[in-house]
Design a protein around this motif. Structure first.
Motif, PDB file in Angstrom:
ATOM      1  N   ARG A  12       0.837  -1.209   0.000  1.00 13.15           N
ATOM      2  CA  ARG A  12       0.000   0.000   0.000  1.00 13.15           C
ATOM      3  C   ARG A  12       0.866   1.251   0.000  1.00 13.15           C
ATOM      4  N   ALA A  13       1.889   1.264   0.857  1.00 13.84           N
ATOM      5  CA  ALA A  13       2.784   2.431   0.914  1.00 13.84           C
ATOM      6  C   ALA A  13       3.566   2.580  -0.383  1.00 13.84           C
ATOM      7  N   GLY A  14       3.983   1.458  -0.988  1.00 15.03           N
ATOM      8  CA  GLY A  14       4.719   1.530  -2.254  1.00 15.03           C
ATOM      9  C   GLY A  14       3.876   2.088  -3.380  1.00 15.03           C
ATOM     10  N   LEU A  15       2.597   1.729  -3.416  1.00 14.07           N
ATOM     11  CA  LEU A  15       1.722   2.253  -4.470  1.00 14.07           C
ATOM     12  C   LEU A  15       1.498   3.758  -4.308  1.00 14.07           C
ATOM     13  N   LEU A  16       1.383   4.230  -3.060  1.00 10.62           N
ATOM     14  CA  LEU A  16       1.011   5.628  -2.811  1.00 10.62           C
ATOM     15  C   LEU A  16       2.214   6.553  -2.634  1.00 10.62           C
ATOM     16  N   HIS A  17       3.433   6.041  -2.745  1.00 10.49           N
ATOM     17  CA  HIS A  17       4.578   6.872  -2.333  1.00 10.49           C
ATOM     18  C   HIS A  17       4.787   8.091  -3.238  1.00 10.49           C
ATOM     19  N   ASP A  18       4.306   8.069  -4.493  1.00 12.12           N
ATOM     20  CA  ASP A  18       4.524   9.194  -5.411  1.00 12.12           C
ATOM     21  C   ASP A  18       3.232   9.931  -5.771  1.00 12.12           C
ATOM     22  N   ILE A  19       2.178   9.808  -4.946  1.00 11.89           N
ATOM     23  CA  ILE A  19       0.924  10.493  -5.301  1.00 11.89           C
ATOM     24  C   ILE A  19       1.076  12.014  -5.253  1.00 11.89           C
ATOM     25  N   GLY A  20       2.086  12.491  -4.516  1.00 11.18           N
ATOM     26  CA  GLY A  20       2.303  13.939  -4.472  1.00 11.18           C
ATOM     27  C   GLY A  20       2.700  14.516  -5.824  1.00 11.18           C
ATOM     28  N   LYS A  21       3.206  13.679  -6.750  1.00 12.56           N
ATOM     29  CA  LYS A  21       3.619  14.168  -8.066  1.00 12.56           C
ATOM     30  C   LYS A  21       2.435  14.487  -8.967  1.00 12.56           C
ATOM     31  N   ALA A  77      -2.180  11.612   2.182  1.00 10.86           N
ATOM     32  CA  ALA A  77      -2.507  10.346   2.840  1.00 10.86           C
ATOM     33  C   ALA A  77      -3.114  10.591   4.221  1.00 10.86           C
ATOM     34  N   GLU A  78      -2.569  11.567   4.966  1.00 12.57           N
ATOM     35  CA  GLU A  78      -3.152  11.897   6.268  1.00 12.57           C
ATOM     36  C   GLU A  78      -4.564  12.461   6.117  1.00 12.57           C
ATOM     37  N   LYS A  79      -4.755  13.271   5.070  1.00  9.16           N
ATOM     38  CA  LYS A  79      -6.068  13.873   4.830  1.00  9.16           C
ATOM     39  C   LYS A  79      -7.131  12.818   4.577  1.00  9.16           C
ATOM     40  N   TYR A  80      -6.745  11.749   3.864  1.00  3.74           N
ATOM     41  CA  TYR A  80      -7.714  10.709   3.508  1.00  3.74           C
ATOM     42  C   TYR A  80      -7.610   9.500   4.424  1.00  3.74           C
ATOM     43  N   GLU A  90       4.326  23.945  -4.403  1.00  2.11           N
ATOM     44  CA  GLU A  90       5.644  24.349  -3.899  1.00  2.11           C
ATOM     45  C   GLU A  90       6.229  23.323  -2.930  1.00  2.11           C
ATOM     46  N   LEU A  91       5.386  22.478  -2.344  1.00  2.00           N
ATOM     47  CA  LEU A  91       5.884  21.467  -1.407  1.00  2.00           C
ATOM     48  C   LEU A  91       6.606  20.346  -2.157  1.00  2.00           C
ATOM     49  N   PRO A  92       7.630  19.715  -1.556  1.00  2.00           N
ATOM     50  CA  PRO A  92       8.209  18.505  -2.161  1.00  2.00           C
ATOM     51  C   PRO A  92       7.149  17.424  -2.288  1.00  2.00           C
ATOM     52  N   HIS A  93       7.265  16.611  -3.333  1.00  2.00           N
ATOM     53  CA  HIS A  93       6.176  15.671  -3.606  1.00  2.00           C
ATOM     54  C   HIS A  93       6.020  14.633  -2.486  1.00  2.00           C
ATOM     55  N   ALA A  94       7.098  14.293  -1.780  1.00  2.00           N
ATOM     56  CA  ALA A  94       6.985  13.319  -0.689  1.00  2.00           C
ATOM     57  C   ALA A  94       6.161  13.899   0.467  1.00  2.00           C
ATOM     58  N   ILE A  95       6.443  15.159   0.833  1.00  2.46           N
ATOM     59  CA  ILE A  95       5.678  15.811   1.909  1.00  2.46           C
ATOM     60  C   ILE A  95       4.219  15.985   1.502  1.00  2.46           C
ATOM     61  N   LEU A  96       4.001  16.415   0.245  1.00  3.66           N
ATOM     62  CA  LEU A  96       2.636  16.597  -0.235  1.00  3.66           C
ATOM     63  C   LEU A  96       1.883  15.273  -0.237  1.00  3.66           C
ATOM     64  N   GLY A  97       2.542  14.203  -0.672  1.00  7.31           N
ATOM     65  CA  GLY A  97       1.906  12.885  -0.653  1.00  7.31           C
ATOM     66  C   GLY A  97       1.558  12.440   0.758  1.00  7.31           C
ATOM     67  N   MET A  98       2.444  12.725   1.730  1.00  7.78           N
ATOM     68  CA  MET A  98       2.170  12.370   3.117  1.00  7.78           C
ATOM     69  C   MET A  98       0.951  13.130   3.641  1.00  7.78           C
ATOM     70  N   LYS A  99       0.859  14.423   3.304  1.00  4.69           N
ATOM     71  CA  LYS A  99      -0.285  15.223   3.759  1.00  4.69           C
ATOM     72  C   LYS A  99      -1.585  14.717   3.126  1.00  4.69           C
ATOM     73  N   LYS A 148      -3.188   5.015   7.454  1.00  2.10           N
ATOM     74  CA  LYS A 148      -2.530   4.681   8.725  1.00  2.10           C
ATOM     75  C   LYS A 148      -1.239   5.490   8.891  1.00  2.10           C
ATOM     76  N   PRO A 149      -0.849   5.781  10.151  1.00  5.12           N
ATOM     77  CA  PRO A 149       0.361   6.595  10.372  1.00  5.12           C
ATOM     78  C   PRO A 149       1.625   6.000   9.767  1.00  5.12           C
ATOM     79  N   ASP A 150       1.764   4.642   9.800  1.00  8.05           N
ATOM     80  CA  ASP A 150       2.988   4.058   9.234  1.00  8.05           C
ATOM     81  C   ASP A 150       3.028   4.228   7.715  1.00  8.05           C
ATOM     82  N   ILE A 151       1.862   4.196   7.052  1.00  8.08           N
ATOM     83  CA  ILE A 151       1.804   4.429   5.608  1.00  8.08           C
ATOM     84  C   ILE A 151       2.206   5.873   5.304  1.00  8.08           C
ATOM     85  N   CYS A 152       1.649   6.816   6.074  1.00  9.78           N
ATOM     86  CA  CYS A 152       1.958   8.238   5.851  1.00  9.78           C
ATOM     87  C   CYS A 152       3.449   8.511   6.061  1.00  9.78           C
TER      88      CYS A 152
END
Length: 509
Positions: free
Chosen positions: A352-361, A379-382, A368-377, A385-389
């Motif tokens: 699950r984390a591998g599939l979602l790791h680049d959703i920020g792109k 994932a938290e918004k939707y 303006e945010l890096p895509h990893a940080i944006l993807g984490m936000k 789980k914390p370990d996935i984020c």
């Protein structure tokens, strides 16, 4: 006279009738009385009989109860007698043991006094021996003890360091073997594809006559197409082909589908172009959702938020260094699942984390945010789980890794993106980069051979043992690393390994 006689006769008859009726009534009442007396006698006898039976029953029950109580009392008396017997037996045994204990205590007291005497005598003898030893050695007991302790400390420290070094060397060997095995097995078990994304799309047509209709009068149709899709449409002398140029694959796909519908329909004018482009754009959005659903079903990932599914489908129309983002994410997800299974982690969470790791792109929020940080936000918004984020946000080391899944995602992302052919790169330039890497190290004195391995991720430098010492080998690896950093461009990091060995060769003739 006759009347009087009749009246008297009537009176006489009435009186006689009354007398007869009275006798009859008297006899009937006597008869009823006799019947009642007889019935009363019978009832009396029955009642007396019932009373006797009841009395006998009560007497029998009372006797049974008395017998039961007597038997219980008898049993209780027997138990009490048994307890008295056991108690008396235990009392006798206790008194016997008490006497034995008193005897043992007296013996112990006598032995203890004897031991005290022996101990005092032993202390006196030991003191004499110590005095003699001190006189012979010239050291006090404390000084000798300190010297012995220091020598034991030094010996124990040396043995402990040797033992620790052996354990660390063995652990490093085992860890390297195990890590290489897991990575190699993970790569081998996941099918890979080469990058096929380009910045242009070729639209094939049946004849060159259609080119003029696509251009339109004074170029109004082609301008409308370019304005509606954001793609540069190149109509040149290439036979039966139109080039759609742009770095956004989604826009190129919309332009291609819109052109296909316009050419098939035959009506090509600015109003129709805008209508078809809007319609195709909606179709592509629906296709994105369908692609996201198919991807999650293929990977066995369930419970994703609809917006995350849409972002996963949108990856199909995005590329990173020429590598299709959806293909990269699917590959990373499969790599994560295999590696997590090998490491004893949860493969579903890792996938699950591998599939979602680049959703920020692919998100349009806060570019303006890096895509990893944006993807984490996201994932938290939707509600992921914390370990996935954390795994999403930490796969480029932009946040601290707090779970075991995070380094797995980072490694699998690097494996998917760094292997040769994963990202579009001309083979000649790839080979040239490896040759430049080897040539750079060959320029140093004492270097005999160089080998670039692992797709240019490691450079092995073999030096002559007579020209380069062990200390010089460390300095050489540092200087080569610095020179590579300043003079070359490369993805990730390059490991420099300097190998120095001594060989003694002789021939038996």
């Amino acid at each position: 006279m006759e009347i009087m006689i009749g009246i008297i006769g009537l009176l006489i008859g009435s009186f006689g009738t009354w007398l007869i009726y009275g006798k009859i009534l008297k006899s009937h009442s006597q008869k009823i009385l006799r019947v009642a007396e007889s019935k009363a006698e019978v009832i009396k006898k029955d009642k007396i009989l019932q009373a006797k039976e009841k009395f006998l029953q009560l007497k029998s029950d009372h006797e049974k109860e008395i017998n039961s109580r007597n038997s219980k009392i008898q049993v209780a008396e027997n138990k009490l007698k048994q307890r008295e017997a056991v108690f008396s037996q235990k009392q006798e045994e206790l008194s016997r043991k008490r006497k034995e204990t008193e005897t043992i205590r007296e013996n112990l007291e006598s032995q203890l006094s004897l031991v005290e005497k022996k101990s005092s005598e032993l202390e006196r003898v030991q003191k004499q021996h110590l005095e003699q030893l001190e006189a012979i050695s010239g050291l006090t007991a404390d000084e000798a003890k300190n010297q012995l302790i220091e020598s034991l400390k030094a010996e124990a420290k040396t043995e402990a360091l040797s033992y620790i070094n052996d354990i660390m060397d063995e652990a490093k060997i085992n860890a390297n073997k195990e890590s290489k095995r897991i990575v190699l097995q993970t790569i081998q078990r996941v099918a890979t594809e080469n990058a096929i994304e380009n910045s242009v799309t070729i639209f094939h047509i049946d004849s060159d006559e259609i080119k003029g209709r696509i251009i339109g009068r004074e170029g109004r149709n082609i301008r409308a197409l370019e304005a509606a899709t954001g793609i540069e449409i190149i109509v040149d002398d290439t036979p039966e082909a139109i080039v759609l140029s742009g770095f956004d694959p989604m826009r190129r796909e919309i332009a291609r589908l819109a052109l296909h519908q316009l050419v098939t329909d035959g009506r090509i004018h600015p109003a129709r172009i805008e209508e078809v482009v809007n319609k195709v754009r909606k179709q592509v959005e629906e296709e994105m959702i369908e692609t996201g659903k198919r991807t999650t079903i293929d990977l066995g990932i369930h419970g994703l938020h609809p917006e995350l599914i849409k972002l996963v489908g949108k990856m199909k129309y995005r590329s990173s260094y020429g590598q299709n983002l959806l293909q990269h994410s699917r590959e990373t997800a499969n790599l994560c699942a295999v590696m997590a299974s090998e490491l004893g982690l949860n493969p579903k969470r890792a996938k699950r984390a591998g599939l979602l790791h680049d959703i920020g792109k692919v998100s349009d929020e806060d570019p303006e945010l890096p895509h990893a940080i944006l993807g984490m936000k996201l994932a938290e918004k939707y509600k992921e789980k914390p370990d996935i984020c954390n795994a999403i946000g930490a796969h480029h080391d932009e946040v601290e890794m707090t779970t075991m899944i995070a380094p797995v995602v980072q490694v699998c992302d690097a494996i998917s993106g760094a292997r040769p052919g994963a990202r579009r790169e001309v083979v000649d330039s790839y080979i040239k980069r490896l040759k430049d890497l080897e040539s750079l190290a060959l320029n140093y004195p004492g270097v005999l051979k160089t080998y670039a391995i692992q797709a240019g991720r490691e450079l092995r430098v073999i030096v002559g043992s007579e020209k380069v010492s062990d200390k010089d080998a460390e300095t050489l690896s540092y200087e080569i690393a610095k020179k590579i950093q300043t003079e070359m461009t490369y993805p990730g990091q390059v490991k420099i390994t300097v190998i120095r060995e001594t060989r003694a060769v002789n021939y038996a003739k």
